[in-house]
Design a protein around this motif. Structure first.
Motif, short mmCIF file in Angstrom:
data_model
loop_
_atom_site.label_atom_id
_atom_site.label_comp_id
_atom_site.label_asym_id
_atom_site.label_seq_id
_atom_site.Cartn_x
_atom_site.Cartn_y
_atom_site.Cartn_z
N ASN A 319 0.84 -1.21 0.00
CA ASN A 319 0.00 0.00 0.00
C ASN A 319 0.87 1.25 0.00
O ASN A 319 1.26 1.74 1.05
CB ASN A 319 -0.92 -0.01 1.24
N PRO A 320 1.16 1.77 -1.17
CA PRO A 320 2.03 2.95 -1.24
C PRO A 320 1.44 4.14 -0.47
O PRO A 320 2.19 4.95 0.06
CB PRO A 320 2.10 3.25 -2.75
N ASP A 321 0.11 4.18 -0.39
CA ASP A 321 -0.58 5.28 0.29
C ASP A 321 -1.15 4.81 1.63
O ASP A 321 -2.27 5.20 2.01
CB ASP A 321 -1.71 5.81 -0.60
N LEU A 322 -0.39 4.01 2.36
CA LEU A 322 -0.89 3.44 3.61
C LEU A 322 -1.44 4.49 4.59
O LEU A 322 -2.54 4.31 5.12
CB LEU A 322 0.21 2.61 4.29
N PRO A 323 -0.75 5.62 4.83
CA PRO A 323 -1.31 6.60 5.77
C PRO A 323 -2.69 7.13 5.32
O PRO A 323 -3.59 7.27 6.15
CB PRO A 323 -0.26 7.73 5.78
N GLU A 324 -2.84 7.36 4.02
CA GLU A 324 -4.13 7.84 3.52
C GLU A 324 -5.21 6.77 3.70
O GLU A 324 -6.36 7.06 4.06
CB GLU A 324 -3.98 8.24 2.05
N ARG A 325 -4.86 5.53 3.46
CA ARG A 325 -5.82 4.44 3.66
C ARG A 325 -6.22 4.35 5.13
O ARG A 325 -7.40 4.13 5.45
CB ARG A 325 -5.25 3.10 3.19
N PHE A 326 -5.25 4.51 6.03
CA PHE A 326 -5.57 4.50 7.46
C PHE A 326 -6.50 5.66 7.80
O PHE A 326 -7.45 5.51 8.55
CB PHE A 326 -4.29 4.58 8.30
N ARG A 327 -6.20 6.84 7.25
CA ARG A 327 -7.04 8.01 7.52
C ARG A 327 -8.48 7.76 7.11
O ARG A 327 -9.41 8.09 7.81
CB ARG A 327 -6.51 9.23 6.75
N ARG A 328 -8.64 7.20 5.92
CA ARG A 328 -9.99 6.98 5.37
C ARG A 328 -10.61 5.65 5.81
O ARG A 328 -11.71 5.33 5.34
CB ARG A 328 -9.92 6.98 3.84
N GLU A 329 -9.89 4.89 6.61
CA GLU A 329 -10.34 3.54 6.98
C GLU A 329 -10.66 2.72 5.74
O GLU A 329 -11.66 2.00 5.68
CB GLU A 329 -11.54 3.59 7.93
N ALA A 330 -9.81 2.84 4.75
CA ALA A 330 -10.00 2.14 3.48
C ALA A 330 -9.40 0.74 3.55
O ALA A 330 -8.50 0.49 4.36
CB ALA A 330 -9.32 2.93 2.36
N PRO A 331 -9.91 -0.17 2.72
CA PRO A 331 -9.32 -1.52 2.70
C PRO A 331 -7.88 -1.49 2.19
O PRO A 331 -7.48 -0.58 1.46
CB PRO A 331 -10.21 -2.30 1.73
N LEU A 332 -7.11 -2.51 2.58
CA LEU A 332 -5.70 -2.58 2.19
C LEU A 332 -5.50 -3.61 1.08
O LEU A 332 -6.19 -4.62 1.04
CB LEU A 332 -4.84 -2.99 3.39
N ASN A 333 -4.53 -3.33 0.19
CA ASN A 333 -4.08 -4.34 -0.77
C ASN A 333 -3.34 -5.44 -0.02
O ASN A 333 -2.66 -5.18 0.96
CB ASN A 333 -3.08 -3.75 -1.78
N GLU A 334 -3.45 -6.67 -0.53
CA GLU A 334 -2.68 -7.81 0.00
C GLU A 334 -1.28 -7.80 -0.58
O GLU A 334 -1.10 -7.54 -1.77
CB GLU A 334 -3.35 -9.12 -0.40
N ALA A 335 -0.29 -8.12 0.24
CA ALA A 335 1.09 -8.21 -0.25
C ALA A 335 1.35 -9.58 -0.86
O ALA A 335 0.85 -10.59 -0.37
CB ALA A 335 2.06 -7.97 0.90
N ASP A 336 2.12 -9.60 -1.93
CA ASP A 336 2.48 -10.83 -2.63
C ASP A 336 3.89 -11.24 -2.20
O ASP A 336 4.88 -10.64 -2.64
CB ASP A 336 2.41 -10.60 -4.14
N GLN A 337 3.97 -12.27 -1.36
CA GLN A 337 5.26 -12.72 -0.81
C GLN A 337 6.27 -13.09 -1.89
O GLN A 337 7.47 -12.93 -1.71
CB GLN A 337 5.05 -13.96 0.06
N ALA A 338 5.76 -13.58 -3.02
CA ALA A 338 6.65 -14.10 -4.07
C ALA A 338 7.52 -13.00 -4.67
O ALA A 338 8.56 -13.30 -5.26
CB ALA A 338 5.82 -14.78 -5.15
N THR A 339 7.09 -11.75 -4.53
CA THR A 339 7.85 -10.65 -5.13
C THR A 339 8.55 -9.76 -4.09
O THR A 339 8.99 -8.66 -4.39
CB THR A 339 6.93 -9.77 -6.01
N PHE A 340 8.67 -10.27 -2.85
CA PHE A 340 9.33 -9.47 -1.81
C PHE A 340 10.81 -9.22 -2.15
O PHE A 340 11.31 -8.12 -2.00
CB PHE A 340 9.26 -10.16 -0.44
N TYR A 341 11.49 -10.30 -2.55
CA TYR A 341 12.95 -10.23 -2.69
C TYR A 341 13.36 -10.39 -4.15
O TYR A 341 13.18 -11.45 -4.74
CB TYR A 341 13.61 -11.33 -1.86
#
Ligand code: PHB
Length: 357
Positions: A319-341
């Protein structure tokens, strides 16, 4: 104005926009150990954080432990990072670079066949990630006391490079089983000189690094990250509460930017409980809490004054815009573990922001 997750906070002579921190996360997308334009895009997308702490950046060739991690010790690396700091600042963000020495969490493949270095010649259980895949960790070479001033000077030099690259400050990585943590915890430090044995001796490397880095760039620009009960990288301590109460008390009063505490074990298994309140009580400056926090718990933690800021890792990947999502109580994108590294833009700069979603 009342204090909450979205209120400003003073840190490193700056007024941060909110109390949400992007935690440092290794992403292995810096071929040749040089930060690049794709990384500038990734970090600038996340500039809404009150503070970004970059992935670990090795302070020297000796410090490297993984493929494609960025360094912060030569001119090309400074120039690479400049793209990142300029892009983040252009969006009103603030960014610290994490100064990293992997110590024994490395492999001879990264050192022309030479052994990785550590406080003591004790091999961690597990495997190193090399360019040729996973290989068992080797027994490291115990550092001579005479080599330690050179390592401390490498931290100082890296901090100077960080300033040239435009960072707002540096975080000294004293967590997660890497070199400084290997000195602090007694499972990996069996030294009998002034860097081993007593709590004072095991904390000595960290404190000397803090003094050198703070002397170079100003203590108010220096944060420290610790992880008292993390078992990641096969690290352990016989009494983490006592050890890290001592470490924290020793860091207090130096005028540091912050203390950043990984409050959990990344492996899930944990041998010990940690009373984080005892750390909070021993440190007068900004306390950053990290480890599996969500919006609700972060709000409560700030409201109850158990921390000044909260750092989020995986939620910031997705979630590149995590603070904005928290402010708006918006749903979060799921992270894809396969592309972490490692890899490319996919799973890195292509997570959608709210307005695009
Ligand atoms: C990782 O590569 O998984 C990693 C790197 C640095 C940390 C923790 C985890 O501090």
């Amino acid at each position: 104005m009342s204090i909450d997750l979205f209120s400003s906070v003073e840190l490193a002579d700056q007024n941060l926009n909110n109390r949400i921190v992007m935690a440092p996360m290794t992403r292995n997308r810096a071929p040749d150990n040089i930060a690049n334009a794709m990384m500038a895009e990734y970090y600038s997308q996340r500039a809404g954080a009150g503070l970004i702490i970059t992935e670990g950046a090795q302070i020297s060739e000796q410090a490297v432990g993984y493929p494609a991690t960025p360094g912060i010790y030569n001119q090309q690396q400074i120039d690479g990072w400049k793209q990142v700091t300029e892009a983040v600042h252009a969006k009103g963000g603030r960014i610290f670079v994490q100064l990293w020495h992997c110590g024994r969490i490395s492999h001879p493949d990264f050192h022309d066949g030479d052994l990785p270095v550590a406080p003591s010649a004790i091999a961690p259980a597990g495997e190193a990630i090399t360019f040729e895949g996973m290989k068992p960790f080797v027994k490291p070479r115990a550092l001579e006391a005479s080599e330690i001033p050179g390592i401390i000077d490498a931290y100082r030099h890296a901090a100077s490079c960080a300033m040239q690259a435009g960072f707002d400050g540096v975080e000294i990585h004293a967590a997660n089983g890497y070199l400084i943590d290997q000195f602090i915890r007694d499972g990996s430090n069996r030294r009998t000189d002034q860097y081993g044995g007593s709590l004072e001796n095991r904390s000595r490397l960290l404190l000397e690094v803090v003094a050198a880095v703070g002397g170079e760039i100003g203590h108010q620009k220096v944060g420290v990250r610790i992880s008292p009960i993390n078992a990641f990288n096969d690290i352990s301590d016989s009494n983490p509460q006592a050890t890290f109460n001592h470490v924290t008390a020793s860091l207090n009063g130096l005028g540091l930017a912050y203390l950043h505490v990984v409050e959990v074990s990344m492996t899930g298994e944990t041998s010990a409980d940690l009373n984080t309140g005892q750390l909070r009580d021993r440190f007068d400056g900004v306390y950053i809490a990290n480890g599996g926090y969500d919006r609700e718990r972060a709000l409560q933690t700030i409201a109850s004054d158990a921390a000044d800021m909260v750092a989020f890792g995986i939620p910031f990947i997705a979630n590149p815009d995590l603070p904005e999502r928290f402010r708006r109580e918006a749903p979060l994108n799921e992270a894809d573990q396969a592309t972490f590294y490692g890899g490319d833009e996919h799973g890195y700069t292509d997570y959608p922001a709210l307005d695009a979603a």
